[in-house]
Design a protein around this motif. Structure first.
Motif, PDB file in Angstrom:
ATOM      1  N   CYS A 141       0.807  -1.216   0.287  1.00  0.00           N
ATOM      2  CA  CYS A 141      -0.020  -0.239   0.129  1.00  0.00           C
ATOM      3  C   CYS A 141       0.970   1.199   0.027  1.00  0.00           C
ATOM      4  O   CYS A 141       0.602   2.073  -0.728  1.00  0.00           O
ATOM      5  CB  CYS A 141      -1.021   0.193   1.203  1.00  0.00           C
ATOM      6  SG  CYS A 141      -2.269  -1.460   1.251  1.00  0.00           S
ATOM      7  N   LEU A 142       1.907   1.426   0.751  1.00  0.00           N
ATOM      8  CA  LEU A 142       2.843   2.573   0.683  1.00  0.00           C
ATOM      9  C   LEU A 142       3.554   2.623  -0.358  1.00  0.00           C
ATOM     10  O   LEU A 142       3.646   3.720  -0.938  1.00  0.00           O
ATOM     11  CB  LEU A 142       3.773   2.260   2.234  1.00  0.00           C
ATOM     12  CG  LEU A 142       4.864   3.289   2.300  1.00  0.00           C
ATOM     13  CD1 LEU A 142       4.224   4.599   2.593  1.00  0.00           C
ATOM     14  CD2 LEU A 142       5.788   2.865   3.479  1.00  0.00           C
ATOM     15  N   PHE A 143       4.064   1.455  -0.864  1.00  0.00           N
ATOM     16  CA  PHE A 143       4.611   1.465  -2.164  1.00  0.00           C
ATOM     17  C   PHE A 143       3.995   2.139  -3.471  1.00  0.00           C
ATOM     18  O   PHE A 143       4.215   3.021  -4.017  1.00  0.00           O
ATOM     19  CB  PHE A 143       5.076   0.111  -2.891  1.00  0.00           C
ATOM     20  CG  PHE A 143       5.711   0.131  -4.032  1.00  0.00           C
ATOM     21  CD1 PHE A 143       7.041   0.258  -4.271  1.00  0.00           C
ATOM     22  CD2 PHE A 143       4.978  -0.665  -5.222  1.00  0.00           C
ATOM     23  CE1 PHE A 143       7.810   0.152  -5.400  1.00  0.00           C
ATOM     24  CE2 PHE A 143       5.683  -0.604  -6.349  1.00  0.00           C
ATOM     25  CZ  PHE A 143       7.116  -0.287  -6.349  1.00  0.00           C
ATOM     26  N   ASN A 144       2.507   1.675  -3.508  1.00  0.00           N
ATOM     27  CA  ASN A 144       1.677   2.364  -4.465  1.00  0.00           C
ATOM     28  C   ASN A 144       1.367   3.830  -4.287  1.00  0.00           C
ATOM     29  O   ASN A 144       1.062   4.406  -5.077  1.00  0.00           O
ATOM     30  CB  ASN A 144       0.231   1.373  -4.570  1.00  0.00           C
ATOM     31  CG  ASN A 144       0.341   0.163  -5.416  1.00  0.00           C
ATOM     32  OD1 ASN A 144       0.441   0.063  -6.458  1.00  0.00           O
ATOM     33  ND2 ASN A 144       0.560  -0.889  -4.535  1.00  0.00           N
ATOM     34  N   GLY A 145       1.150   4.093  -3.137  1.00  0.00           N
ATOM     35  CA  GLY A 145       0.889   5.347  -2.570  1.00  0.00           C
ATOM     36  C   GLY A 145       2.065   6.352  -3.167  1.00  0.00           C
ATOM     37  O   GLY A 145       1.866   7.237  -3.636  1.00  0.00           O
ATOM     38  N   CYS A 146       3.302   6.041  -2.751  1.00  0.00           N
ATOM     39  CA  CYS A 146       4.411   6.668  -3.354  1.00  0.00           C
ATOM     40  C   CYS A 146       4.570   6.895  -4.780  1.00  0.00           C
ATOM     41  O   CYS A 146       4.878   7.891  -5.243  1.00  0.00           O
ATOM     42  CB  CYS A 146       5.756   6.193  -2.649  1.00  0.00           C
ATOM     43  SG  CYS A 146       5.852   6.149  -0.807  1.00  0.00           S
ATOM     44  N   LEU A 147       4.303   5.646  -5.580  1.00  0.00           N
ATOM     45  CA  LEU A 147       4.480   5.919  -6.977  1.00  0.00           C
ATOM     46  C   LEU A 147       3.402   6.714  -7.622  1.00  0.00           C
ATOM     47  O   LEU A 147       3.718   7.483  -8.133  1.00  0.00           O
ATOM     48  CB  LEU A 147       4.309   4.605  -7.406  1.00  0.00           C
ATOM     49  CG  LEU A 147       5.597   3.491  -7.256  1.00  0.00           C
ATOM     50  CD1 LEU A 147       5.407   2.075  -8.151  1.00  0.00           C
ATOM     51  CD2 LEU A 147       7.004   4.039  -7.977  1.00  0.00           C
ATOM     52  N   GLY A 148       2.240   6.608  -6.768  1.00  0.00           N
ATOM     53  CA  GLY A 148       1.050   7.441  -7.381  1.00  0.00           C
ATOM     54  C   GLY A 148       1.618   9.001  -6.896  1.00  0.00           C
ATOM     55  O   GLY A 148       1.148   9.843  -7.949  1.00  0.00           O
ATOM     56  N   ILE A 149       1.981   9.276  -6.080  1.00  0.00           N
ATOM     57  CA  ILE A 149       2.174  10.836  -5.586  1.00  0.00           C
ATOM     58  C   ILE A 149       3.536  11.318  -6.442  1.00  0.00           C
ATOM     59  O   ILE A 149       3.524  12.117  -7.082  1.00  0.00           O
ATOM     60  CB  ILE A 149       2.785  10.919  -4.038  1.00  0.00           C
ATOM     61  CG1 ILE A 149       1.539  10.566  -3.173  1.00  0.00           C
ATOM     62  CG2 ILE A 149       3.220  11.974  -3.829  1.00  0.00           C
ATOM     63  CD1 ILE A 149       1.733  10.457  -1.724  1.00  0.00           C
ATOM     64  N   SER A 150       4.256  10.286  -6.920  1.00  0.00           N
ATOM     65  CA  SER A 150       5.398  10.448  -7.391  1.00  0.00           C
ATOM     66  C   SER A 150       5.013  10.884  -9.113  1.00  0.00           C
ATOM     67  O   SER A 150       5.672  12.067  -9.575  1.00  0.00           O
ATOM     68  CB  SER A 150       6.539   9.535  -7.530  1.00  0.00           C
ATOM     69  OG  SER A 150       6.241   8.560  -8.209  1.00  0.00           O
TER      70      SER A 150
END
Length: 526
Positions: free
Chosen positions: A15-24
């Motif tokens: 979940c954290l990984f997907n959130g970070c990639l989306g924000i990037s």
């Protein structure tokens, strides 16, 4: 030889990984969309003409366009997450340069570096998402990723306008720095020592350099042509020679090697040629009109940066939902029909906007923008399906690379070309208005009488009349640009019918569906 780690992230780490990639992903696109509303503030802050401020936006997009294929090559050569992290560290350094620079050309270099470092991350982010999801759930990863495609672009102008009005335009870059560094640190920690499968593919450095020279020279010519007098300027003539020589040399070079920077042989396929050209011209018109209207609402009509950005907020309501719907329905219809209907709808919107005549009426802008959000959401998917039809899977990814570069570069060209239309048509309309505003014409008396009755002297009244005439001529020039774009979209709506039909006759496998959805989503990136 790289060691390949097959263990995927799970639970809160995923979940954290997907959130970070989306924000990037949103951060890179946001630095293009939000910046449009800041252009008049940037010009004032740096003490430069507005055309020079526009140059900092268009070169950002050219840098992003050139970086897209580079990002694909790097991901094949050394994996995704290492260059992804390095690119965001570079993104933070470029933001620091933009935030601190007082020299215009130093600031311009920072914007180019910002666009290039951000563009590298666009294809890598999606590839990293797909690798962390098992085959049966890859469509979920694509769905999550797609949430971050159009949203930052449609929400960018109002948020960017708020930053410019309340915090100051340099805060866009100050905010970039901690976000970019935090993203690189978190993703680096989550994927520490993650391996990759190396694909040996030669990088076409010569092709990259030749194309960079041609694109940046052409963009400089468009940006500075009005300021430097076009053919009356030795600099412009020199740039024209550089563009022709580098462009022709690049085409010859790309056709002569086995692994070119861009596979321009794809233009031999009718569907790709028509689809890519339509994406290029359509986005050229859309991006150019968007930028022109946001800037002119501030410069000619007195809107604040926030209010000018809010005009485009209605686009965000339907853009993403309609895009999701079209991902589902496009395989069931001939893409030519869907693309043609979309292009006709765009033409209708621009004919509607071409009737704008009241600077204080939000209603004249809000309702067309609402419909334009529908058009934007349904623009990319059918044209991408049309463009990729009949190509092998490997050539489809190469086609997405080439089309993405063309589309992003087309947006940069469009910003400048619409500025040229405005520059040429505003004096024409001002001259026509001046033909009726003289003491021997009754229209002059009707225009100046209320001002004299309000207590202004004749000279003050005349200055006020001239200001109103200048605003009216700018509005008329904007309307000309919308009408011209509407006619172009009508032509594109006819052009797509010259492509081959795309409706699938055989059942499509799950792998093909995931690949197509990934390609369509990647094609929507700014």
């Amino acid at each position: 030889m790289a060691f390949i780690y097959t263990k995927r992230l799970r639970g809160w780490r995923l979940c954290l990984f997907n959130g970070c990639l989306g924000i990037s992903h949103a951060l890179v696109i946001f630095n293009a969309g939000a910046y449009i509303a800041m252009l008049p503030r940037v010009a004032g802050g740096l003490g430069i003409p507005l055309s020079f401020a526009t140059w900092t936006q268009t070169d950002y997009m050219i840098g992003m366009a050139l970086a897209f294929p580079v990002g694909v090559w790097l991901s094949h050569r050394i994996g995704e997450y290492r260059p992804f992290i390095a690119a965001f560290v570079l993104f933070a350094l470029a933001s620091l340069l933009c935030a601190c620079s007082t020299s215009y050309y130093g600031y311009l270099a920072g914007r180019i570096l910002l666009g290039f470092s951000g563009g590298i991350t666009l294809p890598m982010g999606q590839a990293m998402v797909l690798k962390e999801f098992p085959d049966k759930r890859k469509s979920i990863g694509i769905g999550i990723w797609s949430l971050f495609t159009l949203t930052p672009f449609t929400l960018g102008p109002p948020i960017g306008g708020w930053i410019a009005d309340v915090l100051g335009w340099r805060w866009l870059f100050w905010l970039n720095i901690p976000i970019a560094l935090a993203l690189s640190g978190i993703i680096g920690a989550l994927l520490y020592q993650r391996g990759f499968k190396r694909i040996r593919r030669r990088f076409d450095l010569t092709g990259f350099i030749l194309l960079s020279i041609a694109l940046f020279s052409f963009q400089t010519l468009l940006n500075q042509g009005n300021d430097w007098g076009w053919t009356r300027s030795a600099t412009i003539n020199g740039l024209a020679v550089v563009i022709i020589v580098s462009g022709i040399t690049w085409v010859i070079w790309e056709l002569s090697i086995r692994q070119p920077f861009l596979d321009i042989r794809l233009f031999k396929h009718r569907n790709f040629a028509i689809g890519a050209l339509t994406l290029f011209v359509g986005f050229l018109c859309f991006q150019g009109l968007l930028s022109m209207l946001i800037v002119q609402l501030q410069v000619s009509m007195g809107y604040s940066s926030l209010l000018a950005g809010l005009v485009f907020l209605p686009m965000a309501i339907f853009a993403k939902p309609i895009s999701g719907i079209f991902h589902e329905i496009t395989p069931r219809f001939d893409a030519r029909l869907l693309a043609s209907l979309n292009l006709v709808s765009f033409a209708a919107v621009y004919f509607w906007l071409g009737r704008f005549d009241d600077t204080d009426s939000y209603e004249q802008l809000v309702w067309p923008m609402l419909l334009e959000g529908v058009c934007l959401g349904s623009f990319f998917v059918p044209l991408t399906a049309l463009m990729l039809h009949g190509l092998s899977p490997e050539r489809q990814w190469r086609a997405v690379e080439l089309a993405s570069l063309m589309r992003i570069a087309g947006g940069a060209f469009g910003i400048t070309l619409q500025g040229i239309v405005l520059y040429q048509r505003t004096p024409f309309h001002l001259t026509r208005i001046a033909e009726t505003h003289h003491p021997l014409n009754t229209a002059y008396d009707r225009a100046i009488a209320p001002l004299l009755q309000a207590g202004l002297s004749e000279s003050q009244a005349w200055i006020k009349v001239f200001q109103l005439d200048a605003r009216a001529s700018a509005i008329s020039a904007i309307n000309d640009a919308f009408w011209l774009a509407a006619c172009v979209f009508c032509g594109l709506a006819v052009l797509v019918w010259f492509a081959n039909p795309t409706r699938q006759r055989r059942p499509v496998t799950d792998e093909q569906l995931i690949r197509r959805e990934a390609q369509e989503t990647l094609a929507e990136d700014l």
